[in-house]
Write an enzyme that holds these catalytic residues in place. Structure first.
Site, short mmCIF file in Angstrom:
data_model
loop_
_atom_site.label_atom_id
_atom_site.label_comp_id
_atom_site.label_asym_id
_atom_site.label_seq_id
_atom_site.Cartn_x
_atom_site.Cartn_y
_atom_site.Cartn_z
N SER A 167 48.58 -10.42 109.99
CA SER A 167 47.32 -10.49 109.24
C SER A 167 47.56 -10.12 107.78
CB SER A 167 46.30 -9.53 109.85
OG SER A 167 45.18 -9.41 108.98
N HIS B 163 45.49 -8.99 105.36
CA HIS B 163 44.85 -7.83 104.73
C HIS B 163 45.38 -6.49 105.23
CE1 HIS B 163 41.76 -6.48 107.81
NE2 HIS B 163 42.05 -7.67 108.31
N CYS C 67 32.90 4.44 114.91
CA CYS C 67 32.13 4.95 113.77
C CYS C 67 30.89 4.13 113.47
CB CYS C 67 33.01 4.92 112.52
SG CYS C 67 33.04 6.45 111.60
#
Ligand SMILES: *Cc1c(COP(=O)(O)O)cnc(C)c1O
Length: 383
Positions: free
Chosen positions: A199, A201, A325
């Protein structure tokens, strides 16, 4: 206020070199790589250059690398593509219960749609036993998928050992290497993998671009229909700027790898030492040695991970918790559950993931700010 970003496992800031390399392809170099005129041919050659950079980072041939929209697509393609290409001759896959959801949910989806999946468990350090993987392989198994390193607790999996079992059985091995490529040296031949996900990012490149390595000779169907891009393996006009950015990120990773790994591991060790020395009832999760150099994942008793994250944010520190979260469900992490962590303790988890810009001062700042936050929250906690 100081700003300390320690959530590199979630995403990284694109490096300046990456943004610079991308810029022309968002503007004047906009040509369609399939076009015959020179503006198009220029885009085509930029893509091929990026392909070489990515291939070189993982020890592959450029023609074994295909660009995708990211790690999730690469994971989906690895499982669907190999199962569909094998249609009629068996449709079983093997994976583990600590994989990223892009693998785990794909395995579950395929199992609901005519294929079969065996999900193997892990030990208390989130490490799978290669013998358990081998035992799960059946005559109709097509592909085994084992992540290179876990994105939550950072444990590095015994991919090369599982590869030997896969070779013996004649089945493909896929690894989700999103957390390792760019962070530690990765070589497709040393790992013995047939398919590997990357990936952009997560390695200081842009979001929305990734790659899949497919070893020459692997039978795999295309995943996205509708055009002959990526040598017929993935339809759609190429994300040229993204691909160029991923290429630049791969080049940067190759050049700074050796110095980076050691420096980051030293800072991580210091963070672990400082926090375990100053906070009571704090435990390091994952494997003590077989772990990513940039990962420090803790569980802190009698406290909620979300509350710690929010308080850290007020002093400019970005960290994450394994207990969802952002989700309202407050489901504990499937990785911690797989490791056998008690639910109540799983809620007190906190992940710091360091990066190429992390400094000694950043670590000091966390070591000074976290203990009083923990103390305050515990004083208010009913647990
Ligand atoms: C981030 C991540 C992915 C997903 O990659 P995207 O490019 O965001 O789709 C897959 N696997 C692992 C281990 C990851 O950390």
């Amino acid at each position: 206020m100081k700003f300390v970003y320690l959530d590199h496992a979630a995403t990284t800031r694109p490096a300046d070199e990456v943004v610079e390399a991308m810029r022309p392809y968002l503007s004047e170099r906009f040509g369609n790589p399939s076009a015959l005129y020179s503006l198009g041919r220029r885009s085509r050659s930029a893509i091929e250059e990026a392909r070489s950079e990515v291939a070189s980072l993982i020890g592959a041939d450029p023609d074994e690398v295909y660009f995708t929209s990211g790690g999730s697509e690469s994971d989906n393609m690895a499982l669907w593509g190999t199962l569909i290409a094998n249609d009629g001759e068996g449709g079983h896959l093997v994976t583990t219960n600590i994989e990223h959801h892009a693998v785990l949910e794909t395995a579950e989806f395929l199992a609901d749609h005519g294929y079969e999946a065996t999900i193997v468990g892990v030990d208390g350090a989130a490490r799978v036993d290669p013998a358990d993987m081998e035992e799960a392989i059946r005559p109709d198994t097509v592909v085994v998928s084992l992540m290179h390193a876990n994105n939550e607790v950072g444990t590095i999996e015994p991919v090369a050992d599982v590869s030997r079992a896969c070779r013996r059985a004649g089945v493909y091995l896929h690894t989700d290497a999103v957390q390792t490529v760019g962070n530690i040296p990765v070589d497709v031949d040393e790992l013995g993998v047939d398919l590997l996900s990357i990936s952009g990012h997560k390695l200081y490149g842009p979001k929305g671009v990734g790659a899949i390595y497919v070893r020459n000779g692997v039978r795999i169907s295309r995943f996205i229909q509708g055009g002959e891009q990526e040598r017929g393996m993935r339809a759609g006009t190429e994300n040229i700027a993204g691909i160029v950015g991923l290429g630049a990120a791969a080049r940067l990773a190759s050049s700074e790898m050796s110095a980076k790994v050691e420096r980051i591991a030293r800072l991580r060790d210091r963070l672990v030492e400082r926090l375990t020395g100053s906070i009571d009832e704090i435990l390091l999760n994952g494997h003590p040695t077989e772990r990513l150099p940039n990962n420090a994942h803790f569980r802190i008793r009698r406290i909620e991970g979300e509350a710690i994250c929010l308080h850290l944010d007020t002093v400019g520190i970005c960290a994450s918790t394994g207990s969802a979260c952002s989700s309202e469900a407050l489901e504990p992490s499937h990785v911690l559950m797989a490791m056998g962590v008690p639910t109540i303790e799983a809620h007190g988890s906190l992940r710091f993931s360091l990066g190429r810009d992390t400094t000694e001062e950043d670590i000091e700042y966390v070591a000074e700010n976290l203990p009083p936050i923990v103390e305050r929250l515990r004083a208010m906690s009913p647990l």
